[in-house]
Structures are given as structure tokens and as C-alpha cells.
Design an enzyme around this catalytic site. Structure first.
Site, PDB file in Angstrom:
ATOM      1  N   ASP A 196       7.609  13.011  35.014  1.00 27.27           N
ATOM      2  CA  ASP A 196       7.994  11.640  34.556  1.00 27.27           C
ATOM      3  C   ASP A 196       9.160  11.752  33.606  1.00 27.27           C
ATOM      4  O   ASP A 196       9.903  12.471  33.324  1.00 27.27           O
ATOM      5  CB  ASP A 196       6.808  10.984  34.124  1.00 27.27           C
ATOM      6  CG  ASP A 196       6.887   9.498  34.343  1.00 27.27           C
ATOM      7  OD1 ASP A 196       7.647   8.978  33.890  1.00 27.27           O
ATOM      8  OD2 ASP A 196       5.704   9.109  35.108  1.00 27.27           O
ATOM      9  N   HIS A 212       7.667   4.944  30.182  1.00 32.10           N
ATOM     10  CA  HIS A 212       6.990   5.154  31.651  1.00 32.10           C
ATOM     11  C   HIS A 212       6.230   6.380  31.678  1.00 32.10           C
ATOM     12  O   HIS A 212       4.916   6.268  32.272  1.00 32.10           O
ATOM     13  CB  HIS A 212       8.335   5.193  32.523  1.00 32.10           C
ATOM     14  CG  HIS A 212       8.022   5.135  34.015  1.00 32.10           C
ATOM     15  ND1 HIS A 212       7.367   6.249  34.584  1.00 32.10           N
ATOM     16  CD2 HIS A 212       8.213   4.281  34.882  1.00 32.10           C
ATOM     17  CE1 HIS A 212       7.258   5.980  35.929  1.00 32.10           C
ATOM     18  NE2 HIS A 212       7.734   4.681  35.888  1.00 32.10           N
ATOM     19  N   SER A 224       4.628   2.589  40.552  1.00 30.70           N
ATOM     20  CA  SER A 224       4.467   3.895  39.388  1.00 30.70           C
ATOM     21  C   SER A 224       3.272   3.737  38.681  1.00 30.70           C
ATOM     22  O   SER A 224       2.630   4.715  38.229  1.00 30.70           O
ATOM     23  CB  SER A 224       5.738   3.543  38.278  1.00 30.70           C
ATOM     24  OG  SER A 224       6.749   4.184  38.741  1.00 30.70           O
TER      25      SER A 224
END
Ligand SMILES: *[C@@H]1O[C@H](CO)[C@@H](O)[C@H](O)[C@H]1NC(C)=O
Ligand SMILES: *[C@@H]1O[C@H](CO)[C@@H](O)[C@H](O)[C@H]1NC(C)=O
Ligand SMILES: *[C@@H]1O[C@H](CO)[C@@H](O)[C@H](O)[C@H]1NC(C)=O
Ligand SMILES: *[C@@H]1O[C@H](CO)[C@@H](O)[C@H](O)[C@H]1NC(C)=O
Ligand SMILES: *[C@@H]1O[C@H](CO)[C@@H](O)[C@H](O)[C@H]1NC(C)=O
Ligand SMILES: *[C@@H]1O[C@H](CO)[C@@H](O)[C@H](O)[C@H]1NC(C)=O
Ligand SMILES: *[C@@H]1O[C@H](CO)[C@@H](O)[C@H](O)[C@H]1NC(C)=O
Length: 762
Positions: free
Chosen positions: A158, A224, A550
Site C-alpha cells: 500500500d 490509505h 480498497s
């Protein structure tokens, strides 16, 4: 095209994108930090990944061979060859490949070399509470197998991680399990690992400087990676919220499992094949059990996509890869990460949504969606349409979208402005022109909440039209946007942005596999970036609410780790099967694309740990499947990493799909005649030793399904039983799909396999 540029999370602007990379500056709605300014130029030399035929026995030999082959293609000295070597994938020795910069001619020559089985150009991929665990039935009190859970390691590919986040505290955790061979830093600005976050690495093989504001370190400046990691395996953090919204305890599925971060995504370039493959190589070497990857590519086939390749090598070492389906829905055929050895995750919505009320001067109220934490100071403000307040040289074609700098501050100051969605952060433009609120009208993505940097809310185009009418029908229109509230909505539903099937790479394989919460998920975030990343945003929070496949992916990765903590010896196929066949049915009435939207259905964690039967599979099955799909030896060689794959000498699986997959998919072959197919399957008893399962079939009109035998009896745990499913389907309209179902039921278990029949020529 978009290749080489990235955006993140469901993106209302994606549909407005044309082929220009410049547009990407407008593209980013949620995460401008991830916008790409540099697109992959198709210049002379480019990065390539070169696949070698033979598995290497040791690192030094492999590297020597890489240098040799490079120096002969480049007709250069070993020293020069060494200098042009970007990376040798020799860490896990599970595959034999290297990355280098080549001209197209050199790439062709490379392909001609005896030892080389494949050469492909490096591409860039995009990134695709807590209430969510309670919502899907994994309460904090759920049964857990703590001793085992502590030994499960989750690898996350990620944007990096926030090591000092409360979600990654290691209170009560002992040292990492002895199988762990990974490492961590020290890195710049990275406070270090502990017994929870046991590994961190970054990969940036293109050698360019880190993007502005970023440094070479696994530190997460986007949020994220911190968000996905804490969703999968974060420790419980009480009283977490986004400024009081979604207040509660956030946690992962497996709070005692360990986390290893492999940073492969960078803010301007995205996530490159070279880096993704290097991260898989490292994760396999380090000893992770499950890989969670919320990244998606431009569509590719199984043998040239780094996620497909990396996950195949992971599979061979018993590591499951869980990946996001993509955020390109609701269009059909958009699902990515669709290889049969990947667990592909769609995003579903929960029963909680975030809404703001707009009060109009005419006494009417309208409900908008999105997160706007700003309390209005007046009862009403004057209301204008962006189209009417352009600042020269701009005209209303810019100002109607409130494009940056296009509004006349004199006509906007102190007012609420209505904008159509056509660029990033219209509320930022309105605010910087002195406006006090922004009503944004658009037809897409109203089922997930955008966070706004100033008072704003989002409505659909028909409501936008009605506000337009109101503005132009009265002398002094006015409006006010109230602060956002939580409301209840019917659920679950497949999120509009979630990528849909059918699988563009294979007619015989249903994708996505499963749906999990991916709308408005609260999880840990970074303080290194404002919530929206937009200019002028002063909102920072340790927790944030994000939406996307995601966010759905780490829910399933966490549950895979949960299942593994009960059944450490299960194969990847068994874990996948357990998760898919235990899924909760979702409604076809609410979700018109049915299985193409939700796969097996909604993730059901506790039942996944106790499925009764599993559809197990060995590596050879996947090769049989690819042979059946018509892959050539050359294409297969890239994947398997050896020259010797020869489909003619591999016994073909007799079944329609050559797989022992827990779902079935039949694409009609004819528009005139009935299509018939036989699916052969074998289940393994993982429930009580003595058990009997009865088949129940549900088939829609025009489809006939026969199961032989209809009863499976088991006397031992681990015992296997075979059966066949014969599907006969009458012709149907192009593009149409219907759903059928096979259930194996015992008094204590229901093993559910969707059967999808469709006519692809739509
Ligand atoms: C790294 O740390 C330095 C010094 O504290 C700081 O100025 C810089 O902004 C930090 N960078 C990132 C990306 O965190
Ligand atoms: C919860 O968080 C809020 C805001 O962050 C804070 O004001 C409050 O004191 C906290 N409550 C508890 C019980 O920790
Ligand atoms: C969140 O909820 C807890 C308990 O229900 C409460 O004590 C706390 O004050 C709330 N925090 C916020 C920020 O609303
Ligand atoms: C934009 O301006 C043109 C010319 O003044 C006008 O015809 C058009 O209706 C305007 N469009 C909008 C959306 O207001
Ligand atoms: C727009 O939203 C309103 C209110 O939610 C709804 O009644 C209406 O059907 C929507 N219109 C369209 C075209 O989706
Ligand atoms: C799992 O496999 C290991 C080694 O192969 C073996 O020692 C162990 O007993 C197995 N555990 C179970 C629960 O089958
Ligand atoms: C593949 O196997 C078949 C049957 O065993 C054999 O006839 C054929 O020559 C093989 N092809 C190659 C390229 O080795």
C-alpha cells in the site's frame, strides 16, 4: 490513457476523464495527493521486467545469470550491465526475474534469448469502525483463537503506514513468531516497528526522486495504507471518530495478528509493476500468511499483470492474496484482479450514511450526501449558481463547475454557490472566493460520503436542476447547508463504484468472489495530510472515513487471517472456499447485477471459520484452468517460471472450467440452441467426522440443473467426495444473466455455491 497516472478511491470525476493525462489534475476527488503529474512517456528506454525460465537455487547464481544475459543483450561489459540492472528478484527464490531499463529493440532481443520466458514493460497501477465488523457479524466478543492469531502475519502492499498510530500499539503482544524473516528500518521520519507492526519496507525501483512532500521511507503521507492496515488487523481503539461522526471503537478482524507494510505506492507515479513484484518477493521471503492489496491495474491477462504474477508465486508458498475488485462500477466487465488464485473483493454499503440538509429560502428542504462538519452561522445565505458568476476571462463553461479561480469573488462573497461537478474540490474554489457553502450536483457516487474541506453537500442532477429553477425564479434566492448527521439507510447493497463482472479475462470464472463493507469506513489515518488534501483544507484527524473496494479488501484479508488462526494448515483454496460458500446471500432485487456485483454475497466472518465442506485445489488445477482458457506454453511459462509447461501433456480437467472452484459460471455458446456444461467438483469434509449433506438446487426458468449424486456421506474429517453439476440453459437475450444456486446442507451447515449463467455477446 490513464496508464501511468493514478487516482485513488471511488472517483466521481473518473467518468469525465478523457484520454488526456492533464485531466488527471481534475481527476482527484478524495485524494489529490495521489494525482499524477507525470505520465509514463513512451520514450526510448523504459523499465522492463524479464522473466527467466529456470528457478534459481541461490541468490548469487541468479544475479550472475541476470548480469550475463543483460551484458550480452546490451553488448556491454559486466560492469555496465550491472549498472543498468534495476533489481534482481532473488529474495524469496520463488521466481527468477529481474527489472532493467531497455530500449524496445533490446526488449525484443531479450525475448529471443534462450533462458528468457517473458519480457514485459513496467506499468503503473492505481490504488483502488468500527461498525463494519459488528454489521457483518464479528462482534468484539466473537470467539477467537488467540494463541494462533498471534502467529498470523498480514502483509499489506500500500502507501505505507503510520507507526505511531494507536491502531498499531503492541500492548500484550510477545515477539514476532519464529517464522518471521522480515525487517524494519530504521527509516527517516519513521518511529520504528514493534511487536504489532513487525515489518516495514518501501520499494521505488524507478530511481526517481520521491514526489514532493514524500521521503524514501515507509511512512504513510496519504492515509490509505494506514487505513487499510488498521481495518484488517488494528488493535481496538475506543472513542474513535471523525469529529464526532461514526463515533465508536475501531478495530481489525484479528487485533492480535501482526502487520508488515510494503510501501509500493507513491503520490505522483502510482504503484509500479516492478515495485509490486519486489514487494511480493519480499513478503514471500519474510513469511507473511496473507497479502492484502488494494491496488488495481489497467486490465491485463493473467500472465503479464504483476499482481496476478506475484500472487501466483505467493500461492505456491501457501500465501493467500486478497485484492480489491476496482472502483470502475457500475459498468459491467470492469472487475480487475480476477485470477482464480486471488480472492477478489467488491464493496458493499452498510446501514449508516452521512447526510446534510439544505434549507432553501422558499421553505423547502433537500437532503444532500457527504461529510461537512461546519456549523452555519446564519439562518440563510444568498444563493447563486456558479454559471451566473464567472470571472473573466472565464465564462460559464468553467464557472458552472466552479473550476479553480473561475468565480467572481465580488459576486460570491458571503453566498452559497451551486456547482456542477466537473473538477476537484469545487468547495475549495468557492471558499477561496469568499463563498460560505457549496451545493454540488452530479449523477454519480451519491451512495458514499465525500469529505468536504468547507461547508458543502452533494445532490443528484435532477435536484440540481430544481435548485437552478428556484435560483432563477425569485429575486433573492437563499439557502443554508446544515452540518452532517448520521442516518440509517437500507443495507447491504453493492456500492455504485464497485467494479462489476463478468470477468473480462475468462468466461468460465465468476468474479468478484465476495462483497465486504467498503462504504464510509472509519479507520486510522495520518496527520501528515489534511483530510481532503485540497488547498486550504485545515482539517486533520487521526481517523478518517473512506470508501472504495480498497476499504472492502482488508475486511476480507482480516477474515482470511481469522480463518487461518483456526485452521493454520488449510490451503489457500480451502480458505477462499470457506469465505465464499459461507457468504450471506444479497438481494438481487436491490442489486440488479446480482453475482456480477457481489460474487458469493456478503462476507460472513464467523461462519467462514466453520464452513462444513471446502472446495480444495492444488497448484496444478490453476495450470489446467489456464490451458483450458487457451493460454499458450509461452504465456504459461511466464507465470510458472519454467519453459517446460506443455498443455498437451497436462491431463485436462474434465470439467467445464477445469477448476474446483466454489462458484460456477457458464457463458452461453449459442443463441439458438441449448448450452450444456458439466462442472465436476470435489468437496472435503472439514466439519464433524460423521456427516451427511443433501443437495438443493435452485434454477430460474430456462435453466435445468442436475446434481449427481444428491447426497454426500462422510465418515471421517478430511474425507473427500466428488459430484457433478450438469447445467442446461436455453438461449437468452444478449447481455442477460441469471442466477442459480447449489446448496449442500447438513443439519449444522449450509455450503452455498452460486451458479451464474449469462450470454456474453451483449
Ligand atoms: C520528515 O521530518 C522532517 C523533520 O522533522 C520534516 O521537516 C518533514 O516534513 C518530514 N517529512 C515527512 C514526509 O514526514
Ligand atoms: C472521546 O473523544 C472526544 C473527542 O475526541 C473527547 O472529547 C472525549 O473526552 C473522549 N471521551 C472519552 C470517554 O474518552
Ligand atoms: C463517543 O461515544 C462515547 C461512548 O458512547 C462517549 O463517551 C464519547 O463522548 C463520544 N465521543 C464523541 C466525540 O462523540
Ligand atoms: C452560458 O452562457 C451562454 C451565453 O451567455 C448561455 O446561452 C448559456 O445558457 C449559459 N449556460 C448556463 C448553464 O448558464
Ligand atoms: C434525486 O434524489 C431525490 C431525493 O433523494 C430522489 O427522489 C430522485 O429520485 C433522485 N433523482 C434521480 C434522477 O436519481
Ligand atoms: C499442521 O501442520 C504441521 C506441520 O506440517 C503439523 O505439525 C500440525 O500438527 C498440523 N496441525 C493441524 C491442526 O493439523
Ligand atoms: C507437448 O506434449 C505433446 C504430448 O505429450 C507432444 O506431442 C508435444 O510435442 C509437446 N510439445 C512441446 C512443444 O514440447
Amino acid at each position: 490513457m490513464i496508464e501511468g497516472c493514478i487516482y485513488n478511491l471511488p472517483n466521481p470525476m473518473a467518468r469525465h476523464a478523457s484520454s488526456s493525462c492533464l485531466l488527471l489534475l481534475l481527476l482527484l476527488w478524495i485524494s489529490p495527493a495521489l494525482v499524477s503529474s507525470t505520465c509514463n512517456e513512451h520514450g526510448e528506454k523504459d523499465f522492463y521486467i524479464v522473466y527467466m525460465g529456470n528457478q534459481a537455487d541461490n541468490k548469487d547464481e541468479a544475479m550472475k545469470a541476470h548480469i550475463n544475459i543483460l551484458s550480452s543483450v546490451k553488448q556491454s561489459s559486466q560492469k555496465e550491465a550491472k549498472e543498468s540492472m534495476v533489481y534482481s528478484y532473488t529474495k524469496s527464490l520463488s521466481f527468477n526475474a529481474f527489472a532493467t531499463k531497455l530500449s524496445p529493440d533490446e526488449a525484443d532481443q531479450m525475448m529471443e534469448m534462450e533462458e528468457v520466458v517473458g519480457v514485459f514493460r513496467n506499468r503503473y497501477h492505481k490504488l483502488h469502525t468500527t461498525k463494519s465488523w459488528d454489521f457483518i457479524g464479528l462482534p468484539q466478543s466473537a470467539k477467537r483463537h488467540l494463541n494462533m492469531e498471534r502467529d498470523v502475519i498480514l502483509g499489506v502492499l500500500d502507501t505505507g503506514i503510520t507507526p505511531d498510530s494507536e491502531s498499531f500499539k503492541d500492548t500484550g503482544l510477545g515477539p514476532p513468531p519464529s517464522k518471521w524473516r522480515g525487517s524494519c528500518g530504521p527509516f527517516a521520519n519513521f518511529s520504528g516497528c514493534n511487536n504489532k507492526l513487525i515489518g516495514a519496507k518501501y520499494f521505488k525501483l524507478d530511481g526517481s526522486d520521491p514526489p514532493e512532500g514524500e521521503i524514501l521511507s515507509p511512512i504513510d503521507i496519504d492515509g490509505h495504507g494506514t487505513h487499510t492496515s488498521s481495518t484488517a488487523a488494528g488493535v481496538p481503539v475506543a472513542n474513535a471518530s471523525l469529529f464526532g461522526l461514526a463515533n465508536g471503537t475501531i478495530r481489525g478482524a484479528v487485533p492480535s495478528a501482526r502487520v508488515a507494510m510494503y510501501k509500493v505506492c507513491w503520490s505522483t507515479s502510482g504503484c509500479s509493476d516492478m515495485d509490486i513484484l519486489a514487494a511480493f518477493d519480499a513478503a514471500i521471503h519474510d513469511g507473511v500468511d496473507v497479502v492484502s492489496i488494494s491496488i488495481g491495474g489497467p486490465l491485463a491477462d493473467y500472465s503479464t499483470d504483476s499482481i496476478s504474477l506475484g500472487s501466483f508465486h505467493a500461492l505456491r508458498r501457501g500465501i493467500l492474496t486478497v485484492a480489491s475488485a476496482g472502483n470502475d462500477g457500475p459498468d459491467l466487465g470492469t472487475v480487475t484482479n480476477h485470477a482464480p488464485w486471488i480472492l477478489t473483493v467488491a464493496a458493499s454499503g452498510m446501514d449508516r450514511a452521512f447526510r446534510s440538509r439544505i434549507d432553501l429560502g422558499n421553505g423547502k428542504s433537500i437532503i444532500g450526501s457527504g461529510i461537512s462538519m461546519f456549523e452555519p452561522k446564519a439562518k440563510l445565505y444568498p444563493l447563486v449558481s456558479g454559471a451566473d458568476v464567472a470571472k473573466p476571462p472565464y465564462d460559464n463553461t468553467s464557472s458552472m463547475y466552479c473550476i479553480s479561480d473561475s468565480l467572481d469573488a465580488k459576486k460570491v462573497k458571503g453566498k452559497v454557490v451551486m456547482c456542477r461537478l466537473g473538477g476537484t474540490g469545487p468547495e475549495s474554489t468557492v471558499k477561496s472566493s469568499g463563498g460560505v457553502g457549496t451545493i454540488i450536483a452530479d449523477g454519480h457516487y451519491l451512495d458514499n460520503a465525500q469529505i468536504f474541506m468547507a461547508s458543502a453537500t452533494m445532490i443528484n442532477t435532477s435536484l440540481g436542476d430544481s435548485i437552478d429553477k428556484y435560483i432563477h425564479s425569485t429575486r433573492s434566492p437563499s439557502a443554508v447547508i446544515q452540518r452532517t448527521q448520521e442516518v440509517n439507510v437500507p443495507a447491504p447493497f453493492v456500492a455504485s463504484f464497485s467494479s462489476r463482472g463478468p470477468n473480462p479475462a475468462s468466461k468460465r470464472l465468476l468474479k468478484p468472489d465476495i462483497a465486504a463493507p467498503g462504504v464510509d469506513i472509519l479507520a486510522a489515518f495520518t496527520l501528515k495530510r489534511s483530510l481532503t488534501g485540497l488547498k486550504g483544507d485545515t482539517q486533520f484527524s487521526k481517523y478518517s472515513i473512506l470508501s472504495g473496494t480498497s476499504m472492502a479488501c482488508p475486511h476480507v484479508a482480516g477474515v482470511a487471517a481469522y480463518v487461518k488462526s483456526f485452521h493454520p494448515n488449510w490451503t489457500i483454496a480451502a480458505i477462499k472456499s470457506a469465505i465464499i460458500t459461507s457468504a450471506k446471500p444479497m438481494s438481487r432485487r436491490v442489486n440488479s447485477e446480482a453475482e456480477f456485483g457481489y460474487g458469493g454475497g456478503q462476507l460472513n466472518p464467523r461462519r467462514a471459520a466453520n464452513p462444513g465442506l471446502v472446495y480444495d485445489m492444488e497448484e496444478i488445477s490453476y495450470v489446467q484452468f489456464l490451458c483450458r482458457e487457451g493460454y499458450t506454453s509461452a504465456a504459461l511459462a511466464k507465470l510458472v517460471g519454467s519453459r517446460s509447461v506443455n498443455c498437451s501433456s497436462i491431463v485436462p480437467g474434465l470439467s467445464h472450467d477445469s477448476l474446483n472452484y466454489p462458484t460456477m459460471q457458464l457463458a452461453l455458446r449459442s443463441t439458438k440452441e441449448t448450452t450444456e456444461a458439466v462442472f465436476r467438483r470435489r468437496v472435503t469434509n472439514v466439519g464433524p467426522a460423521l456427516s451427511e449433506y443433501k443437495a438443493t438446487v435452485r434454477a430460474p426458468k430456462g435453466v435445468e440443473i442436475r446434481v449427481e449424486p444428491m447426497i454426500l456421506s462422510f465418515k471421517k474429517a478430511g474425507q473427500k467426495r466428488s459430484f457433478k453439476v450438469v447445467v442446461k440453459a436455453k438461449p437468452m437475450a444478449p447481455g442477460k444473466m441469471v442466477s442459480a444456486l447449489l446448496l449442500w446442507q447438513s443439519p449444522r451447515h449450509v455450503v452455498r455455491s452460486p451458479i451464474v449463467i449469462h450470454n456474453p455477446s451483449g
